[in-house]
Motif scaffolding. Structure first.
Motif, short mmCIF file in Angstrom:
data_model
loop_
_atom_site.label_atom_id
_atom_site.label_comp_id
_atom_site.label_asym_id
_atom_site.label_seq_id
_atom_site.Cartn_x
_atom_site.Cartn_y
_atom_site.Cartn_z
N LEU A 171 0.83 -1.20 0.00
CA LEU A 171 0.00 0.00 0.00
C LEU A 171 0.87 1.26 0.00
O LEU A 171 0.61 2.21 -0.75
N ARG A 172 1.91 1.26 0.79
CA ARG A 172 2.80 2.41 0.84
C ARG A 172 3.50 2.64 -0.50
O ARG A 172 3.61 3.77 -0.98
N GLN A 173 3.95 1.54 -1.12
CA GLN A 173 4.64 1.66 -2.40
C GLN A 173 3.71 2.20 -3.48
O GLN A 173 4.08 3.10 -4.26
N GLU A 174 2.50 1.64 -3.54
CA GLU A 174 1.56 2.09 -4.57
C GLU A 174 1.10 3.51 -4.31
O GLU A 174 0.90 4.29 -5.24
N ALA A 175 0.94 3.89 -3.03
CA ALA A 175 0.54 5.26 -2.71
C ALA A 175 1.61 6.25 -3.17
O ALA A 175 1.29 7.30 -3.74
N ALA A 176 2.88 5.92 -2.92
CA ALA A 176 3.97 6.81 -3.35
C ALA A 176 4.02 6.91 -4.87
O ALA A 176 4.25 8.00 -5.42
N LEU A 177 3.79 5.79 -5.56
CA LEU A 177 3.83 5.79 -7.03
C LEU A 177 2.66 6.60 -7.59
O LEU A 177 2.83 7.39 -8.52
N ALA A 178 1.47 6.40 -7.02
CA ALA A 178 0.29 7.15 -7.49
C ALA A 178 0.49 8.64 -7.29
O ALA A 178 0.15 9.45 -8.16
N TYR A 179 1.05 9.02 -6.15
CA TYR A 179 1.30 10.44 -5.88
C TYR A 179 2.27 11.02 -6.90
O TYR A 179 2.02 12.11 -7.45
N SER A 180 3.35 10.29 -7.18
CA SER A 180 4.36 10.80 -8.11
C SER A 180 3.84 10.88 -9.54
O SER A 180 4.31 11.69 -10.33
N GLN A 181 2.87 10.02 -9.87
CA GLN A 181 2.31 10.00 -11.22
C GLN A 181 1.03 10.82 -11.34
O GLN A 181 0.34 10.74 -12.34
N ASN A 182 0.68 11.59 -10.30
CA ASN A 182 -0.47 12.50 -10.34
C ASN A 182 -1.78 11.78 -10.61
O ASN A 182 -2.64 12.28 -11.35
N ARG A 183 -1.96 10.63 -10.01
CA ARG A 183 -3.18 9.86 -10.24
C ARG A 183 -3.76 9.35 -8.93
O ARG A 183 -3.19 9.52 -7.85
N SER A 184 -4.91 8.70 -9.04
CA SER A 184 -5.62 8.17 -7.89
C SER A 184 -4.96 6.89 -7.38
O SER A 184 -4.52 6.05 -8.18
N LEU A 185 -4.94 6.73 -6.06
CA LEU A 185 -4.55 5.44 -5.48
C LEU A 185 -5.71 4.47 -5.50
O LEU A 185 -5.55 3.31 -5.91
#
Length: 472
Positions: A171-185
């Motif tokens: 969850l932490r990894q995907e949240a960081a990736l979603a944030y960096s890619q300007n998209r929804s988690l």
């Protein structure tokens, strides 16, 4: 049945706060159930009062729910005009999903590359039940380290779920990736995949601790179901035409939808299209020729296609459009802007008329279209359609043909951007009421800033002296 019922904006461009309830009558009295009745909402108001922001917000909602990033051209559409990097905007949407109301709220932060999703909340309110938050996720910055970490609530339920299968780390990894890619988690494929897997493993177990069983039944499974339904609705049902796409008509292009997204078809010359969308163009022409002769007597659309390959050797066809009327055929680019505009949005209006789970949003639907024809089309869509239409317009003819509950007015108050007229009686002319309210500049409505004609005349005169080098 799935339908957008309310949209609320905060900190969006020049809207500090504004909310719109999208009108849907219980039934039309023609034997159809409430689920089969159309929802038509028109937004009216002076220029720069936030109408287009509503259409753009629906576009952002769709992009988030299909998992796309808010970067580049998409990034500036919800940013508060008074802010730059670090300013925030929030979008709140209520969507009826069968007997359950899904409530989705997202907070967006402006940055140099686009919009970061910093908070998402998804709640449900089943009929006859209280609102229940399924997930409230936010990115929080540690004051000491400066690192962003996700926090998720309801804490008890999510602690129970993320303690399994390294879900917390994932969850932490995907949240960081979603944030960096300007998209929804929440609407990312990885989030759904991982937690669908966890749900399957939990269901396969014979005995679960009571807290985990409750988290599974009351939080995770309902969340995954709502996310799937909303993502499918966004991908298949929501279609948006912005002023940018509408303006392409003026430059010899027509909006064309395929594969769930908009493109523009060059109507000024034979243009190459991939083989995969050839059938969609043929369908567009076929639909146009069923409707055009009815609304514009004698007019038909013709399409010439010639097999070809592009520069990469991919198979496709060269397409050129013509209009035909009274035995005279001319290139489609030579037609009026209004006719090209009608053809560009016609396939969307056909979908709205026939399909219940469809939400069509069109900015400036009246651009270049004869007001009587526009009024007739919208009246038919409102009375006989099955889907949902949200539009902005300036032509006031529509106020005379739609139910007053279908019309929302933007105001001059940034803290209360959208209102409806109350106490409209049978026989009242909404158009006259609106013009009277704007002209009187009543304090209780403030629908528009009053323009004084004397001031206009003085300004025009002074501008003329500047142009002539005679300004004092």
């Amino acid at each position: 049945m799935i339908r957008l019922t309310r949209i609320e904006l905060d900190g969006v461009k020049n809207i500090r706060h504004g909310a719109i309830d999208l009108y849907k009558p219980d039934r039309n009295g023609d034997g159809r159930t409430a689920d089969e009745v159309s929802s038509v909402t028109g937004i009216y108001g002076q220029n720069g009062s936030g109408k287009t922001s509503v259409i753009e917000a629906i576009q952002v909602l769709r992009l988030l729910m299909v998992g796309e990033g808010l970067k580049g051209e998409r990034a500036g559409i919800l940013v508060n005009r008074a802010g730059g990097a670090g300013s925030y905007a929030s979008l709140h949407a209520e969507i009826q999903v069968d007997d359950t109301l899904a409530v989705y709220t997202v907070v967006l932060e402006a940055c140099g590359t686009g919009l970061h999703v910093v908070r998402e909340t998804l709640a449900v309110r089943p009929d006859g039940d209280r609102r229940r938050i399924l997930v409230d996720y936010r990115m929080a910055r540690d004051e000491e380290t400066g690192l962003l970490t996700p926090t998720v609530s309801p804490t008890g339920a999510w602690n129970s779920l993320t303690a399994l299968q390294h879900a917390d780390d994932l969850l932490r990894q995907e949240a960081a990736l979603a944030y960096s890619q300007n998209r929804s988690l929440l609407f990312s494929k990885e989030f759904s995949t991982q937690f669908t897997r966890i749900s399957g493993r939990l269901h396969a177990q014979d005995a679960l601790p009571a807290a985990r069983r409750t988290a599974l039944d009351r939080t995770l499974d309902p969340l995954l179901d709502v996310i799937r339904r909303l993502a499918r609705f966004a991908d298949n049902g929501i279609r948006v035409v912005t002023t940018r796409q509408g303006a392409s008509v003026c430059f010899g292009y027509t909006p064309f939808i395929h594969g769930g997204r908009f493109d523009i078809l060059d109507i000024g010359r034979p243009c190459f299209v991939p083989a995969a969308i050839r059938r969609e163009i043929e369908q567009m022409v076929e639909q146009a020729n069923l409707v055009l002769p009815v609304v514009i007597p004698g007019l038909k659309l013709e399409c010439e296609m010639k097999e070809d390959v592009d520069e990469a050797g991919e198979a496709g066809a060269r397409v050129f459009l013509y209009s035909s009327r009274g035995g005279v055929r001319i290139p489609f680019w030579a037609e009026s802007e209004g006719i090209r505009r009608i053809v560009g949005i016609l396939s969307l209006l056909v979908r709205m008329f026939n399909e219940t789970d469809t939400c069509i949003a069109i900015d400036e639907i009246d651009s270049g279209i004869f007001e009587v024809l526009l009024g007739d089309i919208l009246r038919v869509l409102a009375q006989r359609g099955r889907g949902q239409l949200v539009f902005t317009a300036h032509n006031l003819r529509v106020l005379e043909v739609l139910d007053h509950k279908s019309i929302v007015f933007s105001t001059a108050d940034p803290d209360n951007r959208f209102v409806q007229f109350a106490n409209v009686r049978a026989g009242n002319n909404l158009r006259d009421m609106y013009i009277r309210s704007v002209s009187l500049d009543a304090e209780n409505t403030r629908l528009a800033q009053k323009v004084k004609t004397a001031h206009v005349a003085v300004a025009l005169s002074r501008a003329g002296r500047v142009a002539g080098g005679r300004d004092e």
